[in-house]
Motif scaffolding. Structure first.
Motif, PDB file in Angstrom:
ATOM      1  N   SER A   1      31.427  50.972  41.855  1.00 14.13           N
ATOM      2  CA  SER A   1      31.253  50.845  40.419  1.00 14.13           C
ATOM      3  C   SER A   1      30.288  49.707  40.110  1.00 14.13           C
ATOM      4  N   ALA A   2      29.515  49.871  39.057  1.00 10.77           N
ATOM      5  CA  ALA A   2      28.619  48.801  38.611  1.00 10.77           C
ATOM      6  C   ALA A   2      29.388  47.755  37.812  1.00 10.77           C
ATOM      7  N   GLU A   3      30.616  48.097  37.421  1.00 16.74           N
ATOM      8  CA  GLU A   3      31.428  47.178  36.636  1.00 16.74           C
ATOM      9  C   GLU A   3      31.973  46.073  37.536  1.00 16.74           C
ATOM     10  N   PRO A   4      31.806  44.802  37.143  1.00 17.31           N
ATOM     11  CA  PRO A   4      32.319  43.718  37.980  1.00 17.31           C
ATOM     12  C   PRO A   4      33.846  43.682  37.969  1.00 17.31           C
ATOM     13  N   LEU A   5      34.415  43.188  39.046  1.00 16.20           N
ATOM     14  CA  LEU A   5      35.871  43.048  39.123  1.00 16.20           C
ATOM     15  C   LEU A   5      36.321  41.917  38.206  1.00 16.20           C
ATOM     16  N   PRO A   6      37.529  42.017  37.659  1.00 18.43           N
ATOM     17  CA  PRO A   6      38.019  40.932  36.807  1.00 18.43           C
ATOM     18  C   PRO A   6      38.245  39.661  37.621  1.00 18.43           C
ATOM     19  N   ASP A   7      38.121  38.523  36.966  1.00 19.86           N
ATOM     20  CA  ASP A   7      38.303  37.235  37.621  1.00 19.86           C
ATOM     21  C   ASP A   7      39.755  36.793  37.447  1.00 19.86           C
ATOM     22  N   PHE A   8      40.506  36.760  38.540  1.00 17.92           N
ATOM     23  CA  PHE A   8      41.905  36.340  38.510  1.00 17.92           C
ATOM     24  C   PHE A   8      42.081  34.967  39.146  1.00 17.92           C
TER      25      PHE A   8
END
Length: 72
Positions: A18-25
């Protein structure tokens, strides 16, 4: 001889990343999460993370892990 049209769905092409970045946890307090969750799987995962979490003295980082290093 009569032919019957095929009705099954065509196989989908495998999806790529996916081009969508992963959320920052990064700011999640895992100890608090483990203590407060009532979700069985999430609680177990948080507990395992805490059990295997390195102390500040054990944690290491390598140059190759840095964001500016491109591996080819």
């Amino acid at each position: 001889m009569a032919t019957t049209p095929r009705t099954e769905r065509a196989a989908a092409a495998p999806s790529g990343p996916s081009a969508e970045p992963l959320p920052d946890f990064a700011g999640v307090d895992v100890r608090l999460l483990a203590a407060r969750t009532d979700h069985a799987v999430l609680g177990e995962v948080a507990t395992l993370l805490l059990r295997n979490w390195p102390t500040g003295d054990e944690a290491v980082a390598y140059y190759e892990d840095g964001p500016g290093k491109l591996l080819r």
